[in-house]
Scaffold this motif. Structure first.
Motif, PDB file in Angstrom:
ATOM      1  N   VAL A  28       0.648  -1.434   0.240  1.00 11.20           N
ATOM      2  CA  VAL A  28      -0.044   0.157   0.179  1.00 11.20           C
ATOM      3  C   VAL A  28       1.007   1.115  -0.415  1.00 11.20           C
ATOM      4  O   VAL A  28       0.581   1.944  -0.730  1.00 11.20           O
ATOM      5  CB  VAL A  28      -0.786   0.308   1.354  1.00 11.20           C
ATOM      6  CG1 VAL A  28      -1.864   1.417   1.662  1.00 11.20           C
ATOM      7  CG2 VAL A  28      -2.235  -1.220   0.801  1.00 11.20           C
ATOM      8  N   ASP A  29       1.761   1.010   0.835  1.00  7.94           N
ATOM      9  CA  ASP A  29       3.163   2.962   0.946  1.00  7.94           C
ATOM     10  C   ASP A  29       3.478   2.903  -1.107  1.00  7.94           C
ATOM     11  O   ASP A  29       3.831   3.419  -0.977  1.00  7.94           O
ATOM     12  CB  ASP A  29       3.440   2.092   1.766  1.00  7.94           C
ATOM     13  CG  ASP A  29       3.444   2.375   3.574  1.00  7.94           C
ATOM     14  OD1 ASP A  29       2.176   2.780   3.246  1.00  7.94           O
ATOM     15  OD2 ASP A  29       3.946   1.895   4.267  1.00  7.94           O
ATOM     16  N   LYS A  35      -0.763   6.243  -3.615  1.00 10.03           N
ATOM     17  CA  LYS A  35      -0.349   8.129  -2.677  1.00 10.03           C
ATOM     18  C   LYS A  35      -1.690   8.844  -2.634  1.00 10.03           C
ATOM     19  O   LYS A  35      -2.480   8.854  -3.164  1.00 10.03           O
ATOM     20  CB  LYS A  35       0.309   8.715  -3.737  1.00 10.03           C
ATOM     21  CG  LYS A  35       1.339   7.223  -4.498  1.00 10.03           C
ATOM     22  CD  LYS A  35       2.478   7.785  -3.726  1.00 10.03           C
ATOM     23  CE  LYS A  35       3.510   6.532  -4.013  1.00 10.03           C
ATOM     24  NZ  LYS A  35       4.197   5.430  -2.596  1.00 10.03           N
ATOM     25  N   ASN A  36      -1.339   9.895  -1.725  1.00 10.86           N
ATOM     26  CA  ASN A  36      -2.114  10.788  -1.411  1.00 10.86           C
ATOM     27  C   ASN A  36      -3.987  10.601  -1.633  1.00 10.86           C
ATOM     28  O   ASN A  36      -4.518  11.184  -0.830  1.00 10.86           O
ATOM     29  CB  ASN A  36      -2.417  11.572  -2.316  1.00 10.86           C
ATOM     30  CG  ASN A  36      -0.530  12.307  -3.064  1.00 10.86           C
ATOM     31  OD1 ASN A  36      -0.335  12.359  -1.784  1.00 10.86           O
ATOM     32  ND2 ASN A  36      -0.401  12.416  -3.607  1.00 10.86           N
ATOM     33  N   VAL A  37      -3.958   9.566  -0.770  1.00 12.38           N
ATOM     34  CA  VAL A  37      -5.591   8.528  -0.530  1.00 12.38           C
ATOM     35  C   VAL A  37      -5.335   8.503   1.750  1.00 12.38           C
ATOM     36  O   VAL A  37      -6.527   8.273   1.962  1.00 12.38           O
ATOM     37  CB  VAL A  37      -6.392   8.099  -1.870  1.00 12.38           C
ATOM     38  CG1 VAL A  37      -6.433   8.151  -2.848  1.00 12.38           C
ATOM     39  CG2 VAL A  37      -5.299   6.515  -0.820  1.00 12.38           C
ATOM     40  N   GLY A  38      -4.139   8.927   1.484  1.00 14.23           N
ATOM     41  CA  GLY A  38      -4.787   8.716   2.745  1.00 14.23           C
ATOM     42  C   GLY A  38      -4.588   6.710   3.530  1.00 14.23           C
ATOM     43  O   GLY A  38      -5.563   6.768   4.407  1.00 14.23           O
ATOM     44  N   ALA A  39      -4.048   5.697   2.518  1.00 19.41           N
ATOM     45  CA  ALA A  39      -4.312   5.042   2.515  1.00 19.41           C
ATOM     46  C   ALA A  39      -3.204   3.752   3.503  1.00 19.41           C
ATOM     47  O   ALA A  39      -2.038   4.548   3.048  1.00 19.41           O
ATOM     48  CB  ALA A  39      -4.434   3.891   1.066  1.00 19.41           C
ATOM     49  N   SER A  40      -3.849   3.304   4.262  1.00 22.27           N
ATOM     50  CA  SER A  40      -2.901   2.519   5.652  1.00 22.27           C
ATOM     51  C   SER A  40      -4.119   1.197   5.813  1.00 22.27           C
ATOM     52  O   SER A  40      -4.859   0.719   5.918  1.00 22.27           O
ATOM     53  CB  SER A  40      -2.885   3.197   6.730  1.00 22.27           C
ATOM     54  OG  SER A  40      -3.879   4.211   7.822  1.00 22.27           O
ATOM     55  N   LYS A  51      -7.468   2.386   6.416  1.00 16.86           N
ATOM     56  CA  LYS A  51      -7.957   3.083   6.257  1.00 16.86           C
ATOM     57  C   LYS A  51      -7.921   3.716   5.102  1.00 16.86           C
ATOM     58  O   LYS A  51      -6.799   3.412   4.351  1.00 16.86           O
ATOM     59  CB  LYS A  51      -7.474   4.839   7.358  1.00 16.86           C
ATOM     60  CG  LYS A  51      -7.901   3.704   8.732  1.00 16.86           C
ATOM     61  CD  LYS A  51      -6.140   4.778   9.470  1.00 16.86           C
ATOM     62  CE  LYS A  51      -6.391   4.777  11.176  1.00 16.86           C
ATOM     63  NZ  LYS A  51      -4.998   5.578  11.781  1.00 16.86           N
ATOM     64  N   ALA A  52      -8.727   5.037   4.212  1.00 20.59           N
ATOM     65  CA  ALA A  52      -8.723   5.769   2.766  1.00 20.59           C
ATOM     66  C   ALA A  52      -9.698   6.407   3.032  1.00 20.59           C
ATOM     67  O   ALA A  52     -11.045   6.769   3.861  1.00 20.59           O
ATOM     68  CB  ALA A  52      -8.154   3.981   2.213  1.00 20.59           C
TER      69      ALA A  52
END
Length: 162
Positions: A28-29, A35-40, A51-52
């Protein structure tokens, strides 16, 4: 001659699950579409928290996590996936790991063994696992094959064959 037996359990190897989560986090990283979607992807106690910033993105993160679990040999039946829910400006999914056989599933497995397994096979529920015993090891192996081929919504492992 003493009875032979084995235990039917449903457990997830914690280290394999941890490795799958770490691999999913790395992917995911690194992936451009995250990128820039707050995915974790991270552990939150006993659950994995995804999260996204949109529902579609968090579902894509879930697909990455599921693929990593499959590659690590953990069946998706042992995952307890929640529905996406909004939390502030992001969407989240909580994924739990199922350990142990629930009472309803244990009763269903017990009934399946009584109805379809060879007659010499006996089973009893012991907490969150099932003990299956018989005088004949061949009958026990037939019972294992029966349970493997049964369409149950629980991931089963067979341990302590004696």
């Amino acid at each position: 001659m003493a009875d032979s037996s084995f235990d039917v359990v449903s457990k997830v190897d914690k280290m394999e699950a941890d490795n799958a989560v770490n691999q999913a986090r790395k992917e995911v990283d690194q992936r451009y579409d995250f990128k820039n979607v707050g995915a974790s992807v991270e552990w939150s106690g006993e659950k994995v928290l995804l999260k996204a910033n949109t529902e579609e993105r968090v579902k894509a993160v879930l697909e990455v996590l599921e693929s990593k679990f499959i590659k690590r040999g953990i069946t998706l039946k042992s995952l307890d996936t929640g529905a996406p829910y909004p939390s502030g400006k992001e969407f989240r999914i909580e994924v739990g790991l199922k350990n142990g056989i629930e009472q309803d599933a244990a009763k269903k497995i017990n009934k399946l063994i009584r109805d379809e397994a060879p007659k010499s096979v006996k089973s009893q529920i012991q907490g969150d696992e099932l003990r299956v015993s018989s005088k004949s090891r061949d009958d026990l192996q037939a019972t294992m094959a029966l349970l493997k081929n049964a369409d149950l919504d629980v991931a089963l492992q067979f341990v302590n064959l004696r």
